[in-house]
Scaffold this motif. Structure first.
Motif, PDB file in Angstrom:
ATOM      1  N   SER A  96      -2.993 -43.638  12.748  1.00 28.91           N
ATOM      2  CA  SER A  96      -1.774 -43.416  13.627  1.00 28.91           C
ATOM      3  C   SER A  96      -1.460 -42.039  13.389  1.00 28.91           C
ATOM      4  N   MET A  97      -1.308 -40.906  14.468  1.00 30.07           N
ATOM      5  CA  MET A  97      -1.210 -39.459  14.270  1.00 30.07           C
ATOM      6  C   MET A  97      -0.316 -39.145  15.330  1.00 30.07           C
ATOM      7  N   GLY A  98       1.031 -38.975  14.890  1.00 30.15           N
ATOM      8  CA  GLY A  98       1.994 -38.773  16.117  1.00 30.15           C
ATOM      9  C   GLY A  98       2.007 -40.059  17.139  1.00 30.15           C
ATOM     10  N   ALA A  99       2.030 -39.639  18.429  1.00 35.20           N
ATOM     11  CA  ALA A  99       1.983 -41.015  19.414  1.00 35.20           C
ATOM     12  C   ALA A  99       0.601 -41.450  19.489  1.00 35.20           C
ATOM     13  N   HIS A 100      -0.623 -41.044  18.910  1.00 38.22           N
ATOM     14  CA  HIS A 100      -1.803 -41.654  19.127  1.00 38.22           C
ATOM     15  C   HIS A 100      -2.127 -42.760  18.022  1.00 38.22           C
ATOM     16  N   ALA A 175      -0.639 -39.978   4.882  1.00 37.16           N
ATOM     17  CA  ALA A 175      -1.269 -38.933   3.926  1.00 37.16           C
ATOM     18  C   ALA A 175      -0.498 -37.652   4.264  1.00 37.16           C
ATOM     19  N   ALA A 176      -0.666 -36.523   3.274  1.00 36.49           N
ATOM     20  CA  ALA A 176       0.018 -35.516   3.386  1.00 36.49           C
ATOM     21  C   ALA A 176      -0.143 -34.619   4.720  1.00 36.49           C
ATOM     22  N   ASP A 177      -1.282 -35.005   5.650  1.00 40.12           N
ATOM     23  CA  ASP A 177      -1.434 -34.406   6.789  1.00 40.12           C
ATOM     24  C   ASP A 177      -0.350 -35.086   7.828  1.00 40.12           C
ATOM     25  N   GLY A 178       0.290 -36.301   7.560  1.00 36.86           N
ATOM     26  CA  GLY A 178       1.013 -36.818   8.637  1.00 36.86           C
ATOM     27  C   GLY A 178       0.588 -38.248   9.034  1.00 36.86           C
ATOM     28  N   VAL A 179      -0.812 -38.384   8.910  1.00 39.58           N
ATOM     29  CA  VAL A 179      -1.420 -39.521   9.417  1.00 39.58           C
ATOM     30  C   VAL A 179      -1.209 -40.604   8.798  1.00 39.58           C
ATOM     31  N   ARG A 180      -1.081 -41.768   9.314  1.00 32.51           N
ATOM     32  CA  ARG A 180      -0.842 -43.068   8.687  1.00 32.51           C
ATOM     33  C   ARG A 180      -1.825 -44.028   8.676  1.00 32.51           C
ATOM     34  N   HIS A 181      -2.531 -44.293   7.590  1.00 34.24           N
ATOM     35  CA  HIS A 181      -3.261 -45.317   7.134  1.00 34.24           C
ATOM     36  C   HIS A 181      -3.055 -46.415   6.887  1.00 34.24           C
ATOM     37  N   MET A 252     -10.368 -43.589  21.269  1.00 30.93           N
ATOM     38  CA  MET A 252     -10.768 -42.532  20.445  1.00 30.93           C
ATOM     39  C   MET A 252     -10.114 -41.227  21.050  1.00 30.93           C
ATOM     40  N   GLN A 253      -9.961 -40.266  20.114  1.00 35.34           N
ATOM     41  CA  GLN A 253      -9.270 -39.024  20.432  1.00 35.34           C
ATOM     42  C   GLN A 253     -10.203 -37.961  20.072  1.00 35.34           C
ATOM     43  N   ILE A 254     -10.646 -37.115  21.138  1.00 34.13           N
ATOM     44  CA  ILE A 254     -11.618 -36.140  20.979  1.00 34.13           C
ATOM     45  C   ILE A 254     -10.917 -34.876  21.184  1.00 34.13           C
ATOM     46  N   LEU A 255     -10.922 -33.920  20.117  1.00 28.80           N
ATOM     47  CA  LEU A 255     -10.248 -32.618  20.300  1.00 28.80           C
ATOM     48  C   LEU A 255     -11.327 -31.542  20.638  1.00 28.80           C
ATOM     49  N   GLY A 354     -10.348 -28.584  16.646  1.00 30.36           N
ATOM     50  CA  GLY A 354      -9.133 -28.356  17.515  1.00 30.36           C
ATOM     51  C   GLY A 354      -7.830 -28.671  16.976  1.00 30.36           C
ATOM     52  N   ILE A 355      -8.039 -29.292  15.833  1.00 27.11           N
ATOM     53  CA  ILE A 355      -6.635 -29.727  15.220  1.00 27.11           C
ATOM     54  C   ILE A 355      -6.059 -28.554  14.699  1.00 27.11           C
ATOM     55  N   ARG A 356      -6.942 -27.394  14.414  1.00 29.27           N
ATOM     56  CA  ARG A 356      -6.068 -26.013  14.149  1.00 29.27           C
ATOM     57  C   ARG A 356      -5.421 -25.295  15.149  1.00 29.27           C
ATOM     58  N   GLY A 357      -5.648 -25.798  16.234  1.00 26.54           N
ATOM     59  CA  GLY A 357      -4.925 -25.334  17.706  1.00 26.54           C
ATOM     60  C   GLY A 357      -5.340 -23.886  18.006  1.00 26.54           C
ATOM     61  N   LEU A 358      -4.932 -23.404  19.157  1.00 27.89           N
ATOM     62  CA  LEU A 358      -5.212 -22.112  19.463  1.00 27.89           C
ATOM     63  C   LEU A 358      -4.714 -21.049  18.655  1.00 27.89           C
ATOM     64  N   ALA A 359      -3.671 -21.210  17.745  1.00 25.86           N
ATOM     65  CA  ALA A 359      -3.182 -20.369  16.823  1.00 25.86           C
ATOM     66  C   ALA A 359      -4.636 -20.221  15.907  1.00 25.86           C
ATOM     67  N   GLY A 360      -5.122 -21.096  15.332  1.00 25.89           N
ATOM     68  CA  GLY A 360      -6.221 -20.914  14.613  1.00 25.89           C
ATOM     69  C   GLY A 360      -7.296 -19.946  15.033  1.00 25.89           C
ATOM     70  N   LEU A 361      -7.574 -20.004  16.317  1.00 29.35           N
ATOM     71  CA  LEU A 361      -8.236 -19.198  16.921  1.00 29.35           C
ATOM     72  C   LEU A 361      -7.818 -17.482  16.831  1.00 29.35           C
ATOM     73  N   VAL A 362      -6.623 -17.254  17.391  1.00 33.40           N
ATOM     74  CA  VAL A 362      -5.800 -15.988  17.163  1.00 33.40           C
ATOM     75  C   VAL A 362      -5.970 -15.422  15.637  1.00 33.40           C
ATOM     76  N   ASP A 363      -5.660 -16.471  14.831  1.00 30.36           N
ATOM     77  CA  ASP A 363      -5.777 -15.836  13.562  1.00 30.36           C
ATOM     78  C   ASP A 363      -7.044 -15.413  12.930  1.00 30.36           C
ATOM     79  N   ARG A 364      -8.045 -16.075  13.657  1.00 33.36           N
ATOM     80  CA  ARG A 364      -9.314 -15.680  12.958  1.00 33.36           C
ATOM     81  C   ARG A 364      -9.694 -14.058  13.681  1.00 33.36           C
ATOM     82  N   VAL A 365      -9.184 -13.789  14.807  1.00 35.29           N
ATOM     83  CA  VAL A 365      -9.607 -12.640  15.531  1.00 35.29           C
ATOM     84  C   VAL A 365      -8.560 -11.494  15.097  1.00 35.29           C
TER      85      VAL A 365
END
Length: 422
Positions: A96-100, A175-181, A252-255, A354-365
């Motif tokens: 479980s991750m958020g609503a998924h 887990a630390a990333d908020g995912v429930r197992h 399944m959830q594909i990012l 995709g888990i890093r979001g668009l902010a992850g792209l902006v940061d790299r540039v």
């Protein structure tokens, strides 16, 4: 031989799962793993990334790495942190991750089915990574990293898994990333038989993630057959099956798996944009662009976002690989304009989950590491299965699945307590 079978899993002792559970070995770097094990002596990263207990300069494939993995696993067993289940079982595993939320089955999957193409792949593998997984399995005499498999959803299977997961879970950790197992055990003989029959009736399973792990399992199985060409048919050889977690395709959830590129291939920004506009509609955007449709892309360059739309005439609808967004972007922008013909090996390109979001792209540039970023629409499960059914391969880094499975919750050992269920 059955498509899947139950097995006597190696699991954390009651109450110890939170101490043991770890992210998959291949989604953390060695430095990240060292930080994650600080103050956590029973983290499964001591087994899956044993270099955390060796000098930082140790080569990743040095023999000492595999020896330490073996010693660390033995230590966890000796201290009672890990225990072997008394009898073969299936395990219901919910993420479980958020609503998924997705609910699947932990099982041992047939190597023979993999070799025959009934467990279908969609990616190429690299020999060095296969070798690494073979050496890890041989050292541990166990498979500890599950292969993520997908089946075309069947109502009766999903209903049984839902029913089995109604009561309190044997494992329930966040887990630390908020995912429930969560984990439940299925050890009733009638339910084991029913599950096996349902899966045996399926035409195919699909590898979503874990191509190197499954390829390594095939090699380990082949070596076992070569060493004992006439095994006792009454004793199942655990090496002929591999650790897997199976989910229905519609859960399944594909990012997206986005791209960042180091330079403009010698072009000035205005020349680059002019060439892009020869194949795409280019529209400046005030906000970051997360494509909402196939054949649509985001471009981030010089602190500006652009929405790119590829003309429909350029999309080969009947080719299951070339019509993928990752293929279209490669064929119409990355190779002809940026000059990157082999994204598997070219160091000018990198990939951002995709888990890093668009902010992850902006940061790299914006930090100067990369010159531009490209955001994509995620590949669909239907596309993945269509490619696999065609016996074809996707381009590299086509899919990013979330949430990730945890390592250490269930492992598949090869010891004398042979699996006889199924």
């Amino acid at each position: 031989m059955p498509l899947i079978k139950p097995f006597a899993g190696l699991r954390p002792a009651p109450g110890r799962a939170a101490e043991v559970a770890a992210p998959p070995y291949d989604v953390v770097t060695a430095d990240e793993a060292r930080r994650l094990v600080a103050g956590r002596p029973w983290s499964f990263l001591h087994v899956s990334r044993p270099e955390v207990d060796l000098p930082p300069q140790t080569a990743p494939y040095d023999h000492s790495v595999y020896a330490r993995a073996r010693d660390n696993l033995r230590h966890m067993l000796a201290q009672g942190v890990l225990l072997r289940d008394p009898a073969p079982a299936y395990y219901v595993y919910r993420l479980s991750m958020g609503a998924h939320r997705q609910t699947g089955l932990v099982a041992a999957a047939s190597v023979a089915a993999y070799d025959d193409g009934r467990i279908r792949r969609h990616e190429l593998t690299r020999p060095a990574k296969e070798d690494d997984r073979v050496r890890q399995i041989d050292a541990l005499q166990a498979q500890t990293g599950p292969v993520l498999l997908v089946y075309r959803a069947r109502a009766e299977v999903d209903a049984l898994l839902a029913q089995q997961s109604q009561g309190p879970a044997e494992v329930d950790i966040t887990a630390a990333d908020g995912v429930r197992h969560e984990l439940w055990v299925i050890d009733a003989a009638d339910k084991i038989a029913r599950i096996g029959a349902w899966f045996d009736a399926m035409e195919a399973l699909y590898i979503a993630d874990g191509h190197h792990r499954s390829a390594a399992a095939s090699r380990v199985a082949a070596a076992g057959r070569a060493a004992d060409p006439d095994p006792d048919p009454n004793q199942a050889d655990a090496r002929q099956f591999f650790l897997s977690v199976l989910f229905p395709h519609d859960q399944m959830q594909i990012l997206p798996y986005n791209r960042v590129v180091r330079d403009l291939n010698g072009l000035e920004p205005q020349d680059f944009l002019r060439r892009v506009a020869e194949r795409f509609q280019v529209a400046p955007e005030a906000c970051p662009v997360q494509p909402a449709h196939p054949a649509e892309f985001g471009l981030y360059l010089d602190h500006c976002w652009y929405r790119l739309r590829l003309d429909a005439a350029h999309i080969p609808r009947h080719d299951p690989v070339r019509r993928l967004d990752v293929s279209l972007l490669q064929e119409h922008l990355i190779e002809p304009i940026l000059g990157i013909a082999d994204p598997r090996r070219d160091e000018r390109i990198d990939f951002v989950g995709g888990i890093r979001g668009l902010a992850g792209l902006v940061d790299r540039v914006d930090n100067g590491d990369m010159r531009l970023a490209l955001s994509l629409h995620p590949t669909s499960m239907d596309d993945l299965m269509t490619v696999a059914d065609a016996g074809a391969c996707m381009p590299p880094k086509s899919t990013w699945f979330e949430p990730k499975l945890a390592d250490g919750l269930v492992s598949h050992p090869f010891d004398a307590a042979a699996d006889t269920g199924g």
